[in-house]
Design an enzyme around this catalytic site. Structure first.
Site, PDB file in Angstrom:
ATOM      1  N   TYR A  75      -0.480   5.602  34.774  1.00 38.31           N
ATOM      2  CA  TYR A  75      -0.794   6.747  33.918  1.00 38.31           C
ATOM      3  C   TYR A  75       0.240   6.921  32.795  1.00 38.31           C
ATOM      4  CZ  TYR A  75      -4.586   8.301  37.004  1.00 38.31           C
ATOM      5  OH  TYR A  75      -5.755   8.386  37.724  1.00 38.31           O
ATOM      6  N   PRO A 120     -14.184  15.600  37.023  1.00 37.91           N
ATOM      7  CA  PRO A 120     -15.253  16.500  37.487  1.00 37.91           C
ATOM      8  C   PRO A 120     -15.962  17.225  36.351  1.00 37.91           C
ATOM      9  CG  PRO A 120     -13.087  17.455  37.920  1.00 37.91           C
ATOM     10  CD  PRO A 120     -12.841  16.046  37.476  1.00 37.91           C
ATOM     11  N   ALA A 179     -16.512  15.568  33.496  1.00 37.73           N
ATOM     12  CA  ALA A 179     -16.921  14.434  32.656  1.00 37.73           C
ATOM     13  C   ALA A 179     -16.007  14.263  31.443  1.00 37.73           C
ATOM     14  CB  ALA A 179     -18.388  14.567  32.236  1.00 37.73           C
ATOM     15  N   GLY A 219     -14.567  16.351  29.746  1.00 42.31           N
ATOM     16  CA  GLY A 219     -14.790  17.366  28.718  1.00 42.31           C
ATOM     17  C   GLY A 219     -16.070  17.160  27.923  1.00 42.31           C
ATOM     18  N   PHE A 273     -18.782  19.869  27.468  1.00 41.29           N
ATOM     19  CA  PHE A 273     -18.533  20.998  26.570  1.00 41.29           C
ATOM     20  C   PHE A 273     -18.796  20.649  25.116  1.00 41.29           C
ATOM     21  CE2 PHE A 273     -15.596  21.158  30.140  1.00 41.29           C
ATOM     22  CZ  PHE A 273     -15.911  22.389  30.686  1.00 41.29           C
ATOM     23  N   THR A 274     -18.589  19.391  24.764  1.00 47.38           N
ATOM     24  CA  THR A 274     -18.529  19.070  23.343  1.00 47.38           C
ATOM     25  C   THR A 274     -19.551  18.038  22.867  1.00 47.38           C
ATOM     26  OG1 THR A 274     -16.835  17.463  23.956  1.00 47.38           O
ATOM     27  CG2 THR A 274     -16.054  19.565  23.087  1.00 47.38           C
TER      28      THR A 274
HETATM   29  P1  NAP Z   1     -11.966  16.354  33.605  1.00 46.16           P
HETATM   30  O1  NAP Z   1     -11.733  17.726  34.136  1.00 46.16           O
HETATM   31  O2  NAP Z   1     -13.328  15.781  33.738  1.00 46.16           O
HETATM   32  O3  NAP Z   1     -11.608  16.308  32.068  1.00 46.16           O
HETATM   33  C1  NAP Z   1     -10.472  16.957  31.552  1.00 46.16           C
HETATM   34  C2  NAP Z   1     -10.681  17.065  30.060  1.00 46.16           C
HETATM   35  O4  NAP Z   1     -11.665  18.076  29.838  1.00 46.16           O
HETATM   36  C3  NAP Z   1      -9.418  17.462  29.340  1.00 46.16           C
HETATM   37  O5  NAP Z   1      -9.364  16.770  28.105  1.00 46.16           O
HETATM   38  C4  NAP Z   1      -9.636  18.953  29.120  1.00 46.16           C
HETATM   39  O6  NAP Z   1      -8.995  19.412  27.958  1.00 46.16           O
HETATM   40  C5  NAP Z   1     -11.135  19.001  28.914  1.00 46.16           C
HETATM   41  N1  NAP Z   1     -11.642  20.346  29.261  1.00 46.16           N
HETATM   42  C6  NAP Z   1     -11.468  21.016  30.412  1.00 46.16           C
HETATM   43  N2  NAP Z   1     -12.043  22.252  30.337  1.00 46.16           N
HETATM   44  C7  NAP Z   1     -12.566  22.328  29.095  1.00 46.16           C
HETATM   45  C8  NAP Z   1     -13.278  23.345  28.409  1.00 46.16           C
HETATM   46  N3  NAP Z   1     -13.563  24.519  29.002  1.00 46.16           N
HETATM   47  N4  NAP Z   1     -13.680  23.080  27.141  1.00 46.16           N
HETATM   48  C9  NAP Z   1     -13.408  21.901  26.549  1.00 46.16           C
HETATM   49  N5  NAP Z   1     -12.716  20.899  27.153  1.00 46.16           N
HETATM   50  C10 NAP Z   1     -12.312  21.114  28.412  1.00 46.16           C
HETATM   51  O7  NAP Z   1     -10.909  15.441  34.324  1.00 46.16           O
HETATM   52  P2  NAP Z   1     -10.066  14.132  33.844  1.00 46.16           P
HETATM   53  O8  NAP Z   1      -8.833  14.613  33.159  1.00 46.16           O
HETATM   54  O9  NAP Z   1     -10.938  13.155  33.138  1.00 46.16           O
HETATM   55  O10 NAP Z   1      -9.688  13.534  35.260  1.00 46.16           O
HETATM   56  C11 NAP Z   1      -9.023  14.346  36.222  1.00 46.16           C
HETATM   57  C12 NAP Z   1      -8.064  13.516  37.040  1.00 46.16           C
HETATM   58  O11 NAP Z   1      -8.790  12.495  37.730  1.00 46.16           O
HETATM   59  C13 NAP Z   1      -7.007  12.734  36.224  1.00 46.16           C
HETATM   60  O12 NAP Z   1      -5.903  13.521  35.874  1.00 46.16           O
HETATM   61  C14 NAP Z   1      -6.636  11.664  37.213  1.00 46.16           C
HETATM   62  O13 NAP Z   1      -5.695  12.192  38.135  1.00 46.16           O
HETATM   63  C15 NAP Z   1      -7.947  11.374  37.924  1.00 46.16           C
HETATM   64  N6  NAP Z   1      -8.634  10.153  37.415  1.00 46.16           N
HETATM   65  C16 NAP Z   1      -8.762   9.095  38.248  1.00 46.16           C
HETATM   66  C17 NAP Z   1      -9.431   7.945  37.829  1.00 46.16           C
HETATM   67  C18 NAP Z   1      -9.571   6.789  38.777  1.00 46.16           C
HETATM   68  O14 NAP Z   1      -9.999   5.702  38.349  1.00 46.16           O
HETATM   69  N7  NAP Z   1      -9.238   6.946  40.030  1.00 46.16           N
HETATM   70  C19 NAP Z   1      -9.962   7.869  36.524  1.00 46.16           C
HETATM   71  C20 NAP Z   1      -9.820   8.980  35.694  1.00 46.16           C
HETATM   72  C21 NAP Z   1      -9.166  10.119  36.149  1.00 46.16           C
HETATM   73  P3  NAP Z   1      -7.626  20.292  28.097  1.00 46.16           P
HETATM   74  O15 NAP Z   1      -6.590  19.345  28.600  1.00 46.16           O
HETATM   75  O16 NAP Z   1      -7.418  20.749  26.684  1.00 46.16           O
HETATM   76  O17 NAP Z   1      -7.892  21.431  29.024  1.00 46.16           O
END
Ligand code: NAP
Length: 300
Positions: A53, A211, A213, A215, A218-219
Site C-alpha cells: 500500500y 464496500p 465501490a 466511491g 456517488f459520482t
Molecule cells: P470504498 O469505501 O469503496 O471507497 C473509498 C473511496 O470512496 C474514497 O475515495 C472515499 O473518498 C470515497 N467516498 C466515501 N464516501 C464517499 C461519499 N459519501 N461521497 C463521495 N465519495 C466517497 O473503499 P476502498 O478505499 O476502495 O477500499 C477499502 C479498503 O479495502 C482499503 O483501504 C484496503 O484496506 C482494502 N482493499 C483491499 C483490496 C484487496 O485486493 N484485498 C483491494 C482494494 C482495497 P474520501 O477518502 O474522500 O472519503
C-alpha cells in the site's frame, strides 16, 4: 461494536478500517494517531493493510503513529498482506510486476511488516491474490513457521475463488480465518460466482473491500451507478438514513454471511456512517430492490 469471532482467540470488529489510501492523505503521525484513536473509540479496532500500500509506505506511516502510543497495540488487530511484487522507488531491486508466494518471500515480507508496524506480531496475514505459480507446500511451510515463532497469529487469503481457497487449505495445518474479497451493491461478482457461498459453507466471515465501490456509486455517470444511486436515495429517504453510504453499508451488513466491510475513508463522519449502518435493518423488498438496480433486471 459487534465483534465477529474468527478463531477461538481472534475476533475482528464488524466494521474494519483500511489504510490503502493513507499515503494520499498526507497526514502527520499525530493525525494518523488521531484517526486510529477515533476508530478505536467507535469500536473499530481492526485495521487492514498490505505491504504494497502506498508503494510500500503505508505500513510504516501507521507504525510511526502507533509508536507515539504503543499501548494501543493491544487494543487493535492488525491485518496485512503479502505476495504482490512490483518495482517501486522503495523496492529498487524489484524488476517486474509479478506474484511471489514462496516461503522465503512470505517470511521476508512479514519481517518487513513487523519492522514497519514497530510490533512483534501480526494478528492476521493474508495472501493478497491467488498466485498462478503458487507452491502450496511453500505457503504451508511459511505459515507453519510464522505461527510457531508467534510472528503471525492467524492466516487468511484475499481475492481467492473457491478452487484456489480449497486447494491451498488442503495443504495447511492452520485454518484460514477469512477471505478478503470485493463485495458491494455495485460489484456483485463474488456474490454471483459462489465465492460468498463458500464463506457461508466454511463458516468463514469475509472482509469486504471497496464496500462503496471506490466511491463510484456517488459520482459515476455510468448506467449502473445512476440506477443504483436512484434506488439507494429512495431507500435512504424511506428510512430517514443519513445518505446513501449508510444504505450501501447496511446492504452488506444485512446479508447473512457476516460480511465485515472495510471503510476506506479517512473522514471521521464517513467512518461514523459505517458504524451507524449497523443499526439499519432493510426490508427484504429494499434489499432486493437494490440488488435489482445493480443487476439491471429482476431476479428470475
Ligand atoms: P470504498 O469505501 O469503496 O471507497 C473509498 C473511496 O470512496 C474514497 O475515495 C472515499 O473518498 C470515497 N467516498 C466515501 N464516501 C464517499 C461519499 N459519501 N461521497 C463521495 N465519495 C466517497 O473503499 P476502498 O478505499 O476502495 O477500499 C477499502 C479498503 O479495502 C482499503 O483501504 C484496503 O484496506 C482494502 N482493499 C483491499 C483490496 C484487496 O485486493 N484485498 C483491494 C482494494 C482495497 P474520501 O477518502 O474522500 O472519503
Amino acid at each position: 461494536m459487534e465483534r465477529v469471532c474468527l478463531a477461538e482467540d481472534l475476533s475482528f470488529s464488524r466494521i474494519i478500517h483500511g489504510f490503502w489510501r493513507l499515503a494520499d492523505w498526507d497526514y502527520s503521525s499525530d493525525q494518523v494517531l488521531d484517526l486510529i484513536e477515533y476508530c478505536i473509540e467507535q469500536g473499530v479496532t481492526t485495521f487492514d493493510h498490505a505491504d504494497i500500500y502506498g508503494g510500500f509506505v503505508c505500513e510504516e506511516l501507521f507504525g510511526k503513529a502507533l509508536a507515539l502510543k504503543p499501548e494501543l497495540r493491544e487494543k487493535m488487530e492488525i491485518v496485512t498482506k503479502c505476495g504482490i511484487v512490483f518495482p517501486s522507488p522503495n523496492r529498487p531491486e524489484r524488476k517486474s510486476h509479478h506474484y511471489n508466494t514462496s516461503k522465503k518471500h512470505i517470511i521476508q515480507s512479514v519481517e518487513n511488516s513487523l519492522k514497519n508496524f514497530q510490533t512483534d506480531y501480526i494478528d492476521t496475514l493474508l495472501i493478497h491474490r491467488p498466485d498462478p505459480f503458487m507452491d502450496p507446500e511453500q505457503v504451508a511451510s511459511a505459515f507453519h513457521e510464522l505461527k510457531a515463532t508467534g510472528k503471525v497469529r492467524h492466516f487468511g487469503v484475499s481475492n481467492f475463488k473457491r478452487h484456489q481457497l480449497t486447494m491451498l487449505e488442503s495443504y495447511l495445518d492452520v485454518e484460514l480465518v477469512t477471505n478478503q474479497i470485493e463485495i458491494s451493491a455495485y460489484e456483485l461478482e463474488n456474490i454471483e460466482d459462489g465465492t460468498l457461498n463458500l464463506c457461508l459453507e466454511k463458516r468463514v466471515a469475509p472482509m469486504a473491500w471497496s464496500p462503496l465501490a471506490r466511491g463510484k456509486v456517488f459520482t459515476s455517470e455510468d448506467e449502473k451507478a445512476v440506477r443504483l444511486r436512484n434506488v439507494l436515495e429512495k431507500v435512504a429517504s424511506e428510512i430517514n438514513a443519513n445518505g446513501i453510504d449508510e444504505i450501501l453499508y447496511a446492504w452488506l451488513l444485512n446479508h447473512p454471511a457476516n460480511i465485515m466491510p472495510i471503510v476506506g475513508s479517512s473522514k471521521k463522519e464517513r467512518i461514523q456512517k459505517a458504524v451507524t449502518a449497523l443499526q439499519i435493518e432493510l426490508s427484504l423488498d429494499q434489499w432486493f430492490e437494490i440488488l435489482h438496480a445493480s443487476m439491471g433486471h429482476e431476479v428470475p
